[in-house]
Design a protein around this motif. Structure first.
Motif, PDB file in Angstrom:
ATOM      1  N   MET A   1       0.736  -1.279   0.018  1.00 30.90           N
ATOM      2  CA  MET A   1      -0.090  -0.137   0.145  1.00 30.90           C
ATOM      3  C   MET A   1       0.811   1.130  -0.172  1.00 30.90           C
ATOM      4  O   MET A   1       1.922   1.173   0.942  1.00 30.90           O
ATOM      5  N   LEU A   2       0.697   2.195  -0.888  1.00 30.93           N
ATOM      6  CA  LEU A   2       1.108   3.343  -0.818  1.00 30.93           C
ATOM      7  C   LEU A   2       0.965   4.576   0.160  1.00 30.93           C
ATOM      8  O   LEU A   2      -0.195   4.581   0.378  1.00 30.93           O
ATOM      9  N   GLN A   3       1.933   4.981   0.975  1.00 30.95           N
ATOM     10  CA  GLN A   3       1.357   5.799   2.046  1.00 30.95           C
ATOM     11  C   GLN A   3       1.934   7.369   1.429  1.00 30.95           C
ATOM     12  O   GLN A   3       3.051   7.524   0.985  1.00 30.95           O
ATOM     13  N   VAL A   4       1.312   8.265   1.449  1.00 25.93           N
ATOM     14  CA  VAL A   4       1.633   9.600   1.039  1.00 25.93           C
ATOM     15  C   VAL A   4       1.685  10.459   2.429  1.00 25.93           C
ATOM     16  O   VAL A   4       0.673  10.414   3.059  1.00 25.93           O
ATOM     17  N   VAL A   5       2.807  11.262   2.449  1.00 28.63           N
ATOM     18  CA  VAL A   5       2.618  12.131   3.709  1.00 28.63           C
ATOM     19  C   VAL A   5       2.093  13.560   3.539  1.00 28.63           C
ATOM     20  O   VAL A   5       1.929  13.734   2.134  1.00 28.63           O
ATOM     21  N   ASP A   6       1.689  14.061   4.332  1.00 32.27           N
ATOM     22  CA  ASP A   6       1.035  15.265   4.293  1.00 32.27           C
ATOM     23  C   ASP A   6       2.048  16.494   4.109  1.00 32.27           C
ATOM     24  O   ASP A   6       3.352  16.046   4.178  1.00 32.27           O
ATOM     25  N   TYR A   7       1.468  17.582   3.794  1.00 33.96           N
ATOM     26  CA  TYR A   7       2.331  18.675   3.467  1.00 33.96           C
ATOM     27  C   TYR A   7       3.437  19.090   4.509  1.00 33.96           C
ATOM     28  O   TYR A   7       4.330  19.444   4.464  1.00 33.96           O
ATOM     29  N   LYS A   8       2.687  19.042   5.854  1.00 31.14           N
ATOM     30  CA  LYS A   8       3.512  19.685   7.030  1.00 31.14           C
ATOM     31  C   LYS A   8       4.650  18.664   7.296  1.00 31.14           C
ATOM     32  O   LYS A   8       5.808  19.197   7.535  1.00 31.14           O
ATOM     33  N   GLU A   9       4.424  17.206   6.961  1.00 31.62           N
ATOM     34  CA  GLU A   9       5.443  16.173   7.251  1.00 31.62           C
ATOM     35  C   GLU A   9       6.677  16.390   6.192  1.00 31.62           C
ATOM     36  O   GLU A   9       7.814  16.274   6.583  1.00 31.62           O
ATOM     37  N   PHE A  10       5.960  16.546   5.104  1.00 31.65           N
ATOM     38  CA  PHE A  10       6.855  16.914   4.079  1.00 31.65           C
ATOM     39  C   PHE A  10       7.915  18.060   4.037  1.00 31.65           C
ATOM     40  O   PHE A  10       9.077  17.902   3.961  1.00 31.65           O
ATOM     41  N   GLU A  11       7.309  19.198   4.673  1.00 23.83           N
ATOM     42  CA  GLU A  11       8.170  20.301   4.859  1.00 23.83           C
ATOM     43  C   GLU A  11       9.226  19.965   5.984  1.00 23.83           C
ATOM     44  O   GLU A  11      10.301  20.493   5.870  1.00 23.83           O
ATOM     45  N   GLU A  12       8.863  19.366   7.125  1.00 29.42           N
ATOM     46  CA  GLU A  12       9.764  19.007   8.085  1.00 29.42           C
ATOM     47  C   GLU A  12      10.937  18.216   7.910  1.00 29.42           C
ATOM     48  O   GLU A  12      11.989  18.362   7.969  1.00 29.42           O
ATOM     49  N   LEU A  13      10.640  17.205   6.798  1.00 35.42           N
ATOM     50  CA  LEU A  13      11.650  16.428   6.196  1.00 35.42           C
ATOM     51  C   LEU A  13      12.651  17.111   5.425  1.00 35.42           C
ATOM     52  O   LEU A  13      13.847  17.008   5.391  1.00 35.42           O
ATOM     53  N   LYS A  14      12.085  18.229   4.678  1.00 35.67           N
ATOM     54  CA  LYS A  14      12.734  19.047   3.569  1.00 35.67           C
ATOM     55  C   LYS A  14      13.817  19.754   4.456  1.00 35.67           C
ATOM     56  O   LYS A  14      14.831  20.000   4.026  1.00 35.67           O
ATOM     57  N   GLU A  15      13.280  20.534   5.644  1.00 31.90           N
ATOM     58  CA  GLU A  15      13.987  21.176   6.487  1.00 31.90           C
ATOM     59  C   GLU A  15      15.194  20.475   7.153  1.00 31.90           C
ATOM     60  O   GLU A  15      16.475  20.691   7.239  1.00 31.90           O
TER      61      GLU A  15
END
Length: 122
Positions: A1-15
């Motif tokens: 199953m494919l899990q998609v991260v939300d925008y907030k979690e993506f921004e945290e990972l990007k930082e």
């Protein structure tokens, strides 16, 4: 199953990734003073003889500079050379680190003290 991260979690990972890149760049800047290995250290890191290192040097396979008449080799080109020879990146980094820190690497392993007489000295 494919899990998609939300925008907030993506921004945290990007930082987190950007902060890791900044830290890596800082640590690389600290290594500028030890970014070059002498001939003996390079032979140890590559596990080659003096003659083989000379052939690699003349073929232009390593980045080098001279300080006086002594060549020094860039650790990044040594790492790239080892990886091109199918050596794992961690093993290549370990070899370079050992060559940098080994106290015995300052001695030239190709020169050995002759004991006794040879036919040339008789």
């Amino acid at each position: 199953m494919l899990q998609v991260v939300d925008y907030k979690e993506f921004e945290e990972l990007k930082e987190l990734v950007l902060s890791q890149v900044d830290e890596l760049n800082f640590l690389r800047s600290l290594l500028v003073q030890v970014a070059w290995l002498d001939r003996t250290q390079t032979m140890q890191a590559l596990d080659v003889s003096h003659e083989t290192l000379r052939r690699i040097h003349l073929a232009g396979e390593l980045t080098f500079r001279y300080q006086g008449d002594r060549p020094f080799y860039c650790i990044y080109s040594i790492r790239a050379y080892l990886m091109a020879k199918k050596i794992e990146p961690k093993a290549a980094e370990r070899r370079i680190l050992i060559a940098l820190t080994d106290k015995n690497s300052k001695k030239n392993p190709t020169k050995t003290k002759r004991i006794g007489r040879t036919s040339a000295t008789v």
